[in-house]
Motif scaffolding. Structure first.
Motif, short mmCIF file in Angstrom:
data_model
loop_
_atom_site.label_atom_id
_atom_site.label_comp_id
_atom_site.label_asym_id
_atom_site.label_seq_id
_atom_site.Cartn_x
_atom_site.Cartn_y
_atom_site.Cartn_z
N LEU A 26 44.78 72.21 28.19
CA LEU A 26 43.89 71.06 28.24
C LEU A 26 43.43 70.74 29.66
O LEU A 26 42.80 69.70 29.90
N ALA A 27 43.73 71.62 30.62
CA ALA A 27 43.35 71.38 32.01
C ALA A 27 42.99 72.69 32.68
O ALA A 27 43.43 73.77 32.26
N PHE A 28 42.19 72.58 33.74
CA PHE A 28 41.84 73.74 34.54
C PHE A 28 41.58 73.29 35.97
O PHE A 28 41.37 72.11 36.24
N VAL A 58 30.74 64.73 31.83
CA VAL A 58 30.90 65.37 30.52
C VAL A 58 32.23 64.98 29.86
O VAL A 58 32.69 65.63 28.93
N GLY A 59 32.87 63.92 30.38
CA GLY A 59 34.05 63.37 29.72
C GLY A 59 35.39 63.89 30.20
O GLY A 59 36.41 63.62 29.57
N LEU A 60 35.41 64.63 31.31
CA LEU A 60 36.67 65.12 31.84
C LEU A 60 37.29 64.11 32.79
O LEU A 60 36.59 63.34 33.45
N PHE A 75 40.82 69.29 36.64
CA PHE A 75 40.09 68.60 35.58
C PHE A 75 40.89 68.73 34.30
O PHE A 75 41.55 69.75 34.07
N GLN A 76 40.83 67.69 33.45
CA GLN A 76 41.53 67.77 32.17
C GLN A 76 40.83 66.95 31.11
O GLN A 76 40.09 66.01 31.42
#
Length: 102
Positions: A26-28, A58-60, A75-76
Motif C-alpha cells: 500500500l506504499a511506495f 490523486v488521494g495519496l 507515498f501511501q
C-alpha cells in the motif's frame, strides 16, 4: 537538509517489518531527478514539493507532511486500514488487504 546517508545507502524509513504500509503493498517511494536525470536526494530541490502536491492531488498520503519524521520519498494509500488491520489480514494474502482498500 539532506536525507541521512549511511554506508552509501539513504535511510528513508525508521519502520521495522510489519510496521509500514510498504509491507502490505500500500506504499511506495520515489526519488526526484536532477536536470541530468540523476537521483537528487537534496530535500531542498523543488521537485519534492511538486511530487508531494501531485501525489496528494490523486488521494495519496505523502510522508513529506508527517510531523515527527519527514519521509519525502514516501507515498501511501491505506483506504482507511490501520497497520494492525493489515497485519490481521496478511495471513490471507495481500489480495485480502487490497480487497479492503479497493
Amino acid at each position: 537538509m539532506r536525507l541521512r546517508r549511511n554506508r552509501k545507502k539513504y535511510i528513508v524509513t525508521k519502520a521495522k517489518g510489519g510496521q509500514s504500509y510498504h509491507n502490505f503493498g500500500l506504499a511506495f517511494d520515489i526519488v526526484v531527478l536532477d536536470s541530468l536525470g540523476k537521483a537528487d536526494w537534496d530535500t531542498n530541490h523543488p521537485g519534492w514539493k511538486k511530487a508531494g502536491d501531485l501525489g496528494k492531488s490523486v488521494g495519496l498520503e505523502w510522508g513529506g507532511d508527517w510531523k515527527s519524521f519527514k519521509d519525502l520519498p514516501h507515498f501511501q494509500y491505506t483506504g482507511g486500514l490501520t497497520l494492525e488491520e493489515c497485519r490481521e489480514l496478511f495471513p490471507s494474502g495481500l489480495e485480502a488487504i487490497w480487497a479492503k482498500v479497493a
